[in-house]
Design a protein around this motif. Structure first.
Motif, PDB file in Angstrom:
ATOM      1  N   VAL A  29     -21.385  37.230 -49.942  1.00 58.62           N
ATOM      2  CA  VAL A  29     -21.268  37.957 -48.809  1.00 58.62           C
ATOM      3  C   VAL A  29     -19.726  36.590 -48.113  1.00 58.62           C
ATOM      4  O   VAL A  29     -20.197  35.241 -47.929  1.00 58.62           O
ATOM      5  CB  VAL A  29     -22.294  38.070 -48.361  1.00 58.62           C
ATOM      6  N   ASN A  30     -19.454  37.090 -47.313  1.00 62.56           N
ATOM      7  CA  ASN A  30     -17.986  36.693 -46.529  1.00 62.56           C
ATOM      8  C   ASN A  30     -18.763  36.386 -44.930  1.00 62.56           C
ATOM      9  O   ASN A  30     -19.009  37.613 -44.431  1.00 62.56           O
ATOM     10  CB  ASN A  30     -16.853  37.256 -46.058  1.00 62.56           C
ATOM     11  N   GLN A  31     -19.507  35.602 -44.898  1.00 64.85           N
ATOM     12  CA  GLN A  31     -20.257  35.048 -43.389  1.00 64.85           C
ATOM     13  C   GLN A  31     -19.639  35.528 -42.106  1.00 64.85           C
ATOM     14  O   GLN A  31     -20.216  36.224 -41.006  1.00 64.85           O
ATOM     15  CB  GLN A  31     -20.343  33.273 -43.236  1.00 64.85           C
ATOM     16  N   LYS A  32     -18.654  35.394 -42.660  1.00 68.08           N
ATOM     17  CA  LYS A  32     -17.803  36.079 -40.863  1.00 68.08           C
ATOM     18  C   LYS A  32     -17.544  37.429 -40.423  1.00 68.08           C
ATOM     19  O   LYS A  32     -17.919  37.744 -39.393  1.00 68.08           O
ATOM     20  CB  LYS A  32     -16.159  35.318 -40.913  1.00 68.08           C
ATOM     21  N   THR A  33     -17.147  38.021 -41.554  1.00 72.28           N
ATOM     22  CA  THR A  33     -17.523  39.934 -41.832  1.00 72.28           C
ATOM     23  C   THR A  33     -18.250  40.512 -42.037  1.00 72.28           C
ATOM     24  O   THR A  33     -18.440  41.736 -41.556  1.00 72.28           O
ATOM     25  CB  THR A  33     -16.089  39.918 -42.759  1.00 72.28           C
ATOM     26  N   GLY A  34     -19.111  40.115 -43.174  1.00 78.66           N
ATOM     27  CA  GLY A  34     -19.846  40.102 -43.436  1.00 78.66           C
ATOM     28  C   GLY A  34     -19.835  41.172 -44.556  1.00 78.66           C
ATOM     29  O   GLY A  34     -20.989  41.661 -45.246  1.00 78.66           O
ATOM     30  N   ARG A  92     -18.923  42.586 -48.346  1.00 76.54           N
ATOM     31  CA  ARG A  92     -19.912  41.563 -49.466  1.00 76.54           C
ATOM     32  C   ARG A  92     -19.074  41.910 -51.229  1.00 76.54           C
ATOM     33  O   ARG A  92     -18.146  43.269 -50.639  1.00 76.54           O
ATOM     34  CB  ARG A  92     -21.092  41.996 -49.340  1.00 76.54           C
ATOM     35  N   HIS A 142     -30.934  31.641 -52.016  1.00 74.07           N
ATOM     36  CA  HIS A 142     -30.920  32.804 -50.691  1.00 74.07           C
ATOM     37  C   HIS A 142     -32.574  33.845 -51.176  1.00 74.07           C
ATOM     38  O   HIS A 142     -32.193  34.164 -49.757  1.00 74.07           O
ATOM     39  CB  HIS A 142     -29.682  33.691 -50.509  1.00 74.07           C
TER      40      HIS A 142
END
Length: 149
Positions: free
Chosen positions: A66-71, A73, A103
């Motif tokens: 998952v890209n934390q900035k854009t959300g 996946r 996680h």
């Protein structure tokens, strides 16, 4: 009953016994000078259900990055050995599993440990590439490997 009919009946019973159970036949022919010939015949059928074998645990694993900035996946292939080998030491250890599944909800950690045990054939707390390839098809569900390996 003529001999052809009797032979046909016996063949049918034999075919049924192979498929479903077991037949047993008993017969006797007695000759008594006063009453003549007496014939007795009996047949019995017994069937015992086969026990079902215990299924081994099969896991349906889905892993996303998952890209934390854009959300956004991206789904990763859980049947790829390199995905699990986080420290590139050519073995998968419980520490590697902790990194990947960190996680997850703590209640599901039991499943992660179980997955590791299923893949670790020789119980040395390390999963080699050979072990992974040997066990992958039996432990990971067909839906898990979205890329044919």
């Amino acid at each position: 009953m003529n001999s052809i009919t009797l032979t046909g009946l016996l063949l049918c019973l034999f075919a049924i016994s192979i498929a479903a159970g077991e037949w047993s036949f008993e017969g006797s022919v007695n000759f008594d000078s006063e009453s003549g010939v007496s014939v007795s015949f009996s047949a019995s059928f017994s069937y015992r259900r086969k026990r079902r074998s215990v299924k081994k645990q099969v896991f349906n694993v889905v892993i996303f990055i998952v890209n934390q900035k854009t959300g956004s996946r991206f789904r990763l292939n859980p049947c790829d050995y390199e995905l699990y080998d986080q420290d590139d030491d050519l073995t998968i250890t419980p520490k590697d599993f902790e990194i990947i599944f960190s996680h997850m909800d703590k209640t599901k950690q039991v499943l992660v440990e179980q997955l590791f045990r299923e893949l670790d054939i020789d119980n040395d707390q390390k999963i080699s590439l050979t072990e992974f390839e040997d066990r992958r098809a039996f432990v990971l569900s067909k839906k898990t490997c979205f890329i044919d390996v």
